[in-house]
Design an enzyme around this catalytic site. Structure first.
Site, PDB file in Angstrom:
ATOM      1  N   HIS A 448     -16.428  19.351   5.442  1.00  0.00           N
ATOM      2  CA  HIS A 448     -15.797  20.399   5.455  1.00  0.00           C
ATOM      3  C   HIS A 448     -13.919  19.977   5.620  1.00  0.00           C
ATOM      4  O   HIS A 448     -13.633  19.201   6.374  1.00  0.00           O
ATOM      5  CB  HIS A 448     -15.912  21.316   6.655  1.00  0.00           C
ATOM      6  CG  HIS A 448     -15.664  22.779   6.098  1.00  0.00           C
ATOM      7  ND1 HIS A 448     -15.670  23.762   7.313  1.00  0.00           N
ATOM      8  CD2 HIS A 448     -15.129  23.532   5.103  1.00  0.00           C
ATOM      9  CE1 HIS A 448     -15.427  24.760   6.649  1.00  0.00           C
ATOM     10  NE2 HIS A 448     -15.012  25.005   5.368  1.00  0.00           N
ATOM     11  N   GLU A 449     -13.423  20.638   4.781  1.00  0.00           N
ATOM     12  CA  GLU A 449     -11.960  20.366   4.661  1.00  0.00           C
ATOM     13  C   GLU A 449     -11.431  18.792   4.524  1.00  0.00           C
ATOM     14  O   GLU A 449     -10.380  18.217   5.119  1.00  0.00           O
ATOM     15  CB  GLU A 449     -11.084  20.829   5.747  1.00  0.00           C
ATOM     16  CG  GLU A 449     -11.383  22.115   6.019  1.00  0.00           C
ATOM     17  CD  GLU A 449     -11.354  23.198   5.005  1.00  0.00           C
ATOM     18  OE1 GLU A 449     -10.307  22.927   4.216  1.00  0.00           O
ATOM     19  OE2 GLU A 449     -11.621  24.190   4.693  1.00  0.00           O
ATOM     20  N   GLY A 450     -12.247  18.190   3.839  1.00  0.00           N
ATOM     21  CA  GLY A 450     -12.022  16.642   3.478  1.00  0.00           C
ATOM     22  C   GLY A 450     -12.956  15.930   4.132  1.00  0.00           C
ATOM     23  O   GLY A 450     -12.840  15.855   5.243  1.00  0.00           O
TER      24      GLY A 450
END
Length: 598
Positions: A448-450
């Site tokens: 998640h998120e990179g």
């Protein structure tokens, strides 16, 4: 009664004994707050999380979102919990007074948020995305957009998303193909498909505000050609009422391993299903200047990275405390010195290996919690410290720690939840107990998120090498102060200070030695290993900070702190040595591997 979600005593220690958040009340932005208001918020957060988030933790997993081709259906408890969260002003805790916010320090707001992530990350995610969306608009959008879209999000009436990834490009944002066509009235018509968009459609809010990355017709190639647009599900009239349905629909939803309560979607913008103003194309509003969308989106992504690290910490905390409860109540086996089978069985916490697994969890969870709160404290200092020099220094350190706070709690939180399952033994991987769900929920966080690898490239490539090491040196300066304080204290902390100093010097040597490799691909070949080493170094430093604060104070809580610190320095810090050896050697095993050889 102690909670099986978060240790309130640990939060109290970190906020007041270590970070001294009461000092923030002397700053103008936080002048209306005091320990009394902080404690009231934390108590309310614990109660709401326990009574209205944790209560549907299992149900939101078993009855995951469905999509009938038109509408996304969620269990009603999700909407009810978020409504109650809005009623406690949860969406606006840190927002400016101008937007109805409480201007609460990020340090305290982050501490409060751990209760919700520990209770039910699937429900909590909607609120964190919304707050990050609204905060970006306040920082970069026009006054009109702020009033029409940010304010209702802070009120909890509208929810927000970040619509970046596309089916063909994933996190390679320079390859996005969504396009925005300028219109005579100053708006834009947005066309394109997105993928993996959390909270992308549902019925639990009046409106959904999408922040969409797209390219204008004259856009330069790559990431320099990306612009950012507000694309709402429903247009908003001048008086704040909802207008026409915008041309935003779903093609499908994604079915995830964990965190199932957060609907994950594949939205399509401008497919003609709705035609606002009688034309196809989703109506969008440009945020800031053209072609600077990725720069603006980093405002939300950095906030989201801290949120992911906090979520990973909360999830690991709940799994740890639930496995601790189980270990204290589950009788099985006898002491190794007992030969009489008539002797009553002991609770499994009496077995050394179970205590080892619990102690490992404690060291990971309390280390990650301290890391998240430290980053939030740096965010407060970056915004409100008394001098420009102090604000700049906080910004440098926060820049280095941002990829670490996202990745370290995610990676070691996963290990921690795995140990929680192991503590329960065969019961651990059954759905009769919560820990297997916490493990599945946790598995999203390293992506998640990179992903882990993306954070590694960000840390080594951007945050350290590209700024000449200024951020690393600022962080090292803080570590040196802790080392000096520990040496002055003497005893075990002094010995740990020597260990930390040796590893700090080594990572400095290795970092600047990487430049000699020349080829960027070779330099970055072991970036993920570097990230893991840096993360362990940082958490070891944070543990030393806690041990210095604990000093020789007596009591079970402080004894537990000291034992967890001992564990980390004895078991975890030494892991850095082979990691840095690999990086220093410039090992190219992975780099030289060829496709055909697999």
């Amino acid at each position: 009664m102690a909670s099986n979600l978060v240790s309130a005593r640990n939060i109290e220690f970190l906020l007041y004994e270590w970070l001294d958040v009461e000092r923030l009340s002397s700053r103008e932005r936080f002048a209306e707050h005091s320990r009394e208001s902080y404690d009231a918020l934390l108590e309310l957060s614990a109660q709401l999380a326990t009574d209205h988030f944790a209560t549907h933790f299992r149900k939101s997993d078993e009855q995951e979102p469905t999509f009938d081709g038109t509408t996304v259906h969620l269990i009603p408890e999700i909407g009810d919990a978020l409504k109650r969260f809005a009623e406690m002003d949860g969406f606006s805790l840190q927002a400016d007074e101008e937007f109805g916010g409480m201007q609460l320090p990020a340090t305290v707001g982050t501490a409060a948020s751990t209760w919700f992530t520990a209770a039910n990350i699937g429900t909590a995610c909607y609120s964190f995305l919304t707050v990050a969306n609204a905060s970006l608009l306040v920082a970069h959008a026009s006054d009109e957009i702020k009033q029409r879209y940010a304010r209702p999000m802070f009120e909890g009436r509208f929810f927000g998303t970040m619509a970046m990834s596309e089916p063909h490009a994933g996190t390679s944002l320079g390859d996005v193909t969504s396009r925005a066509i300028p219109q005579a009235d100053g708006t834009y018509r947005v066309f394109g498909s997105k993928m993996w968009i959390s909270g992308g459609d549902h019925e639990i809010a009046e409106n959904i505000v999408h922040l969409v990355l797209a390219k204008l017709p004259d856009a330069p190639e790559g990431t320099k050609g990306i612009s950012l647009f507000v694309v709402p599900k429903f247009l908003v009239n001048e008086d704040g009422s909802l207008g026409e349905r915008n041309d935003v629909v779903l093609s499908s939803i994604n079915h995830k391993l964990g965190s199932r309560g957060t609907v994950n979607t594949a939205p399509v913008f401008g497919d003609g299903a709705f035609q606002p103003g009688g034309e196809s194309g989703a109506i969008g509003f440009l945020v800031g200047e053209p072609h600077k969308g990725l720069k603006y989106m980093f405002h939300m992504m950095n906030a989201a990275r801290l949120a992911v690290g906090t979520a990973a910490t909360g999830t690991a905390s709940a799994a740890y405390l639930k496995s601790l409860d189980y270990a204290r109540s589950r009788p099985q086996g006898r002491a190794l010195t007992t030969t009489d089978q008539a002797t009553p069985q002991v609770e499994i916490i009496e077995h050394t290996d179970v205590r080892r697994m619990l102690l490992a969890q404690k060291s990971y969870v309390e280390g990650a919690m301290a890391l998240a709160l430290l980053c939030a404290s740096l965010l407060d200092d970056e915004r409100t410290a008394e001098t420009e020099e102090a604000r700049a220094e906080a910004s440098k350190v926060l820049g280095v720690l941002t990829p670490i706070v996202k990745s370290w709690p995610s990676q070691w939180g996963q290990e921690s939840t795995s140990l929680a399952i192991q503590v329960l033994g065969g019961a651990g991987y059954t759905r009769d107990y919560d820990v297997e769900q916490h493990w599945r929920d946790q598995r999203l966080n390293p992506i998640h998120e990179g992903t882990h690898g993306i954070q590694a490239l960000d840390l080594l490539g951007r945050k350290i090498l590209m700024d000449g090491g200024a951020g690393l040196m600022a962080l090292a300066g803080r570590m040196e102060k802790t080392i000096a304080a520990a040496r002055e204290l003497g005893g075990e902390p002094s010995a740990y200070a020597d260990q930390l100093k040796a590893q700090l010097d080594r990572i400095g040597e290795v970092t600047f030695g990487l430049v000699a490799l020349g080829d960027p691909e070779k330099i970055m070949a072991n970036a993920s290993v570097y990230l893991e080493a840096a993360g362990h170094l940082v958490v070891a430093w944070i543990w030393l900070e806690q041990l210095v604060v604990a000093g020789t104070t007596e009591g079970d809580f402080y004894n537990g702190k000291r034992q967890a610190g001992r564990y980390f320095f004895a078991t975890e810090l030494p892991k850095i040595t082979p990691m840095l050896d690999l990086v220093a050697a410039g090992d190219l095993t992975s780099y030289e591997m060829q496709d055909a050889w697999f």
